[in-house]
Scaffold this active site. Structure first.
Site, mmCIF file in Angstrom:
data_model
loop_
_atom_site.group_PDB
_atom_site.id
_atom_site.type_symbol
_atom_site.label_atom_id
_atom_site.label_comp_id
_atom_site.label_asym_id
_atom_site.label_seq_id
_atom_site.Cartn_x
_atom_site.Cartn_y
_atom_site.Cartn_z
ATOM 1 N N GLN A 50 0.831 -1.205 0.000
ATOM 2 C CA GLN A 50 0.000 0.000 0.000
ATOM 3 C C GLN A 50 0.865 1.255 0.000
ATOM 4 O OE1 GLN A 50 -3.260 -0.043 -0.513
ATOM 5 N NE2 GLN A 50 -3.344 2.186 -0.552
ATOM 6 N N ALA A 71 -5.932 5.180 -0.659
ATOM 7 C CA ALA A 71 -5.793 5.364 0.782
ATOM 8 C C ALA A 71 -4.325 5.431 1.160
ATOM 9 C CB ALA A 71 -6.473 4.229 1.533
ATOM 10 N N HIS A 78 -8.065 -2.530 1.680
ATOM 11 C CA HIS A 78 -7.368 -3.719 1.176
ATOM 12 C C HIS A 78 -6.473 -4.336 2.251
ATOM 13 C CE1 HIS A 78 -8.688 -3.778 -2.985
ATOM 14 N NE2 HIS A 78 -8.615 -2.460 -2.981
ATOM 15 N N ASP A 85 -11.134 -5.839 -5.636
ATOM 16 C CA ASP A 85 -11.381 -5.094 -6.865
ATOM 17 C C ASP A 85 -11.611 -6.108 -7.977
ATOM 18 O OD1 ASP A 85 -10.860 -2.766 -5.450
ATOM 19 O OD2 ASP A 85 -8.842 -2.511 -6.258
ATOM 20 N N GLU A 133 -15.726 4.274 -7.291
ATOM 21 C CA GLU A 133 -14.910 3.133 -7.704
ATOM 22 C C GLU A 133 -15.828 1.933 -7.932
ATOM 23 O OE1 GLU A 133 -11.691 2.282 -5.019
ATOM 24 O OE2 GLU A 133 -10.695 4.176 -5.441
ATOM 25 N N HIS A 136 -14.603 -1.637 -6.724
ATOM 26 C CA HIS A 136 -14.161 -1.894 -5.345
ATOM 27 C C HIS A 136 -15.331 -2.325 -4.461
ATOM 28 C CE1 HIS A 136 -11.433 -1.044 -1.836
ATOM 29 N NE2 HIS A 136 -12.603 -0.939 -1.230
#
Length: 169
Positions: A50, A71, A78, A85, A133, A136
């Protein structure tokens, strides 16, 4: 309890928490039975992954823009192993046009049956803190996802009566 969803094409071989993995298996199988192809393009990400993604987005687009679609490390769904996703091998990979595809429509309309919600719906940007999104989805369990669907509640913040997502300041 991170495990790979069995029998599901998974671009980066990322696992999910066991209940979410089993639910993805059922969702993808049901979609296939309806003639809709879905694959995983992102699932569990560790903190280092990330951080690398976010750093690259900031370098490319600047921090203010990156914060609308990615994020910061330690804040990504996640990293919980409950977010996934989806993609359909089409031309809308991580693009808002995915929401208008047959696969995007199918998963948006049926995800609640498998315990998922579209986490960042169109029109909820000021509440969720992220742009729309359509790829997601967040696993929250069949009961709550079904209740949200039945009541027409678009996001977790409204369901739980929470304030809009705060900024990072």
């Amino acid at each position: 309890d991170l495990v790979p969803p069995a029998g599901v094409d998974n671009e980066f071989a990322q696992p999910l928490r066991d209940p979410a993995a089993r639910a993805v298996e059922e969702l993808v199988s049901a979609a296939a039975a309806d003639g809709v192809t879905l694959r995983i393009i992102s699932a569990y990400r560790d903190a280092a992954t990330q951080a690398a993604l976010y750093t690259n987005y900031v370098a490319r687009d600047g921090q203010a823009a990156a914060d609308t679609y990615s994020a910061r490390p330690g804040h990504s769904e996640h990293q919980t192993g409950l977010a996934v996703d989806f993609d359909d091998y089409g031309n809308c990979y991580l693009s808002t046009c995915f929401g208008e595809t047959a696969a995007g429509s199918w998963v948006r309309e049926r995800a609640h049956e498998f315990g998922f919600i579209l986490r960042y719906p169109l029109g909820s940007e000021e509440i969720t803190g992220f742009m729309y999104e359509p790829w997601h989805f967040r696993f929250i369990g069949v009961e709550i996802a079904g209740e949200m669907h039945e009541r027409g509640i678009a996001n977790l913040e409204d369901y739980f009566g929470l304030a809009a997502a705060p900024g990072y300041d």
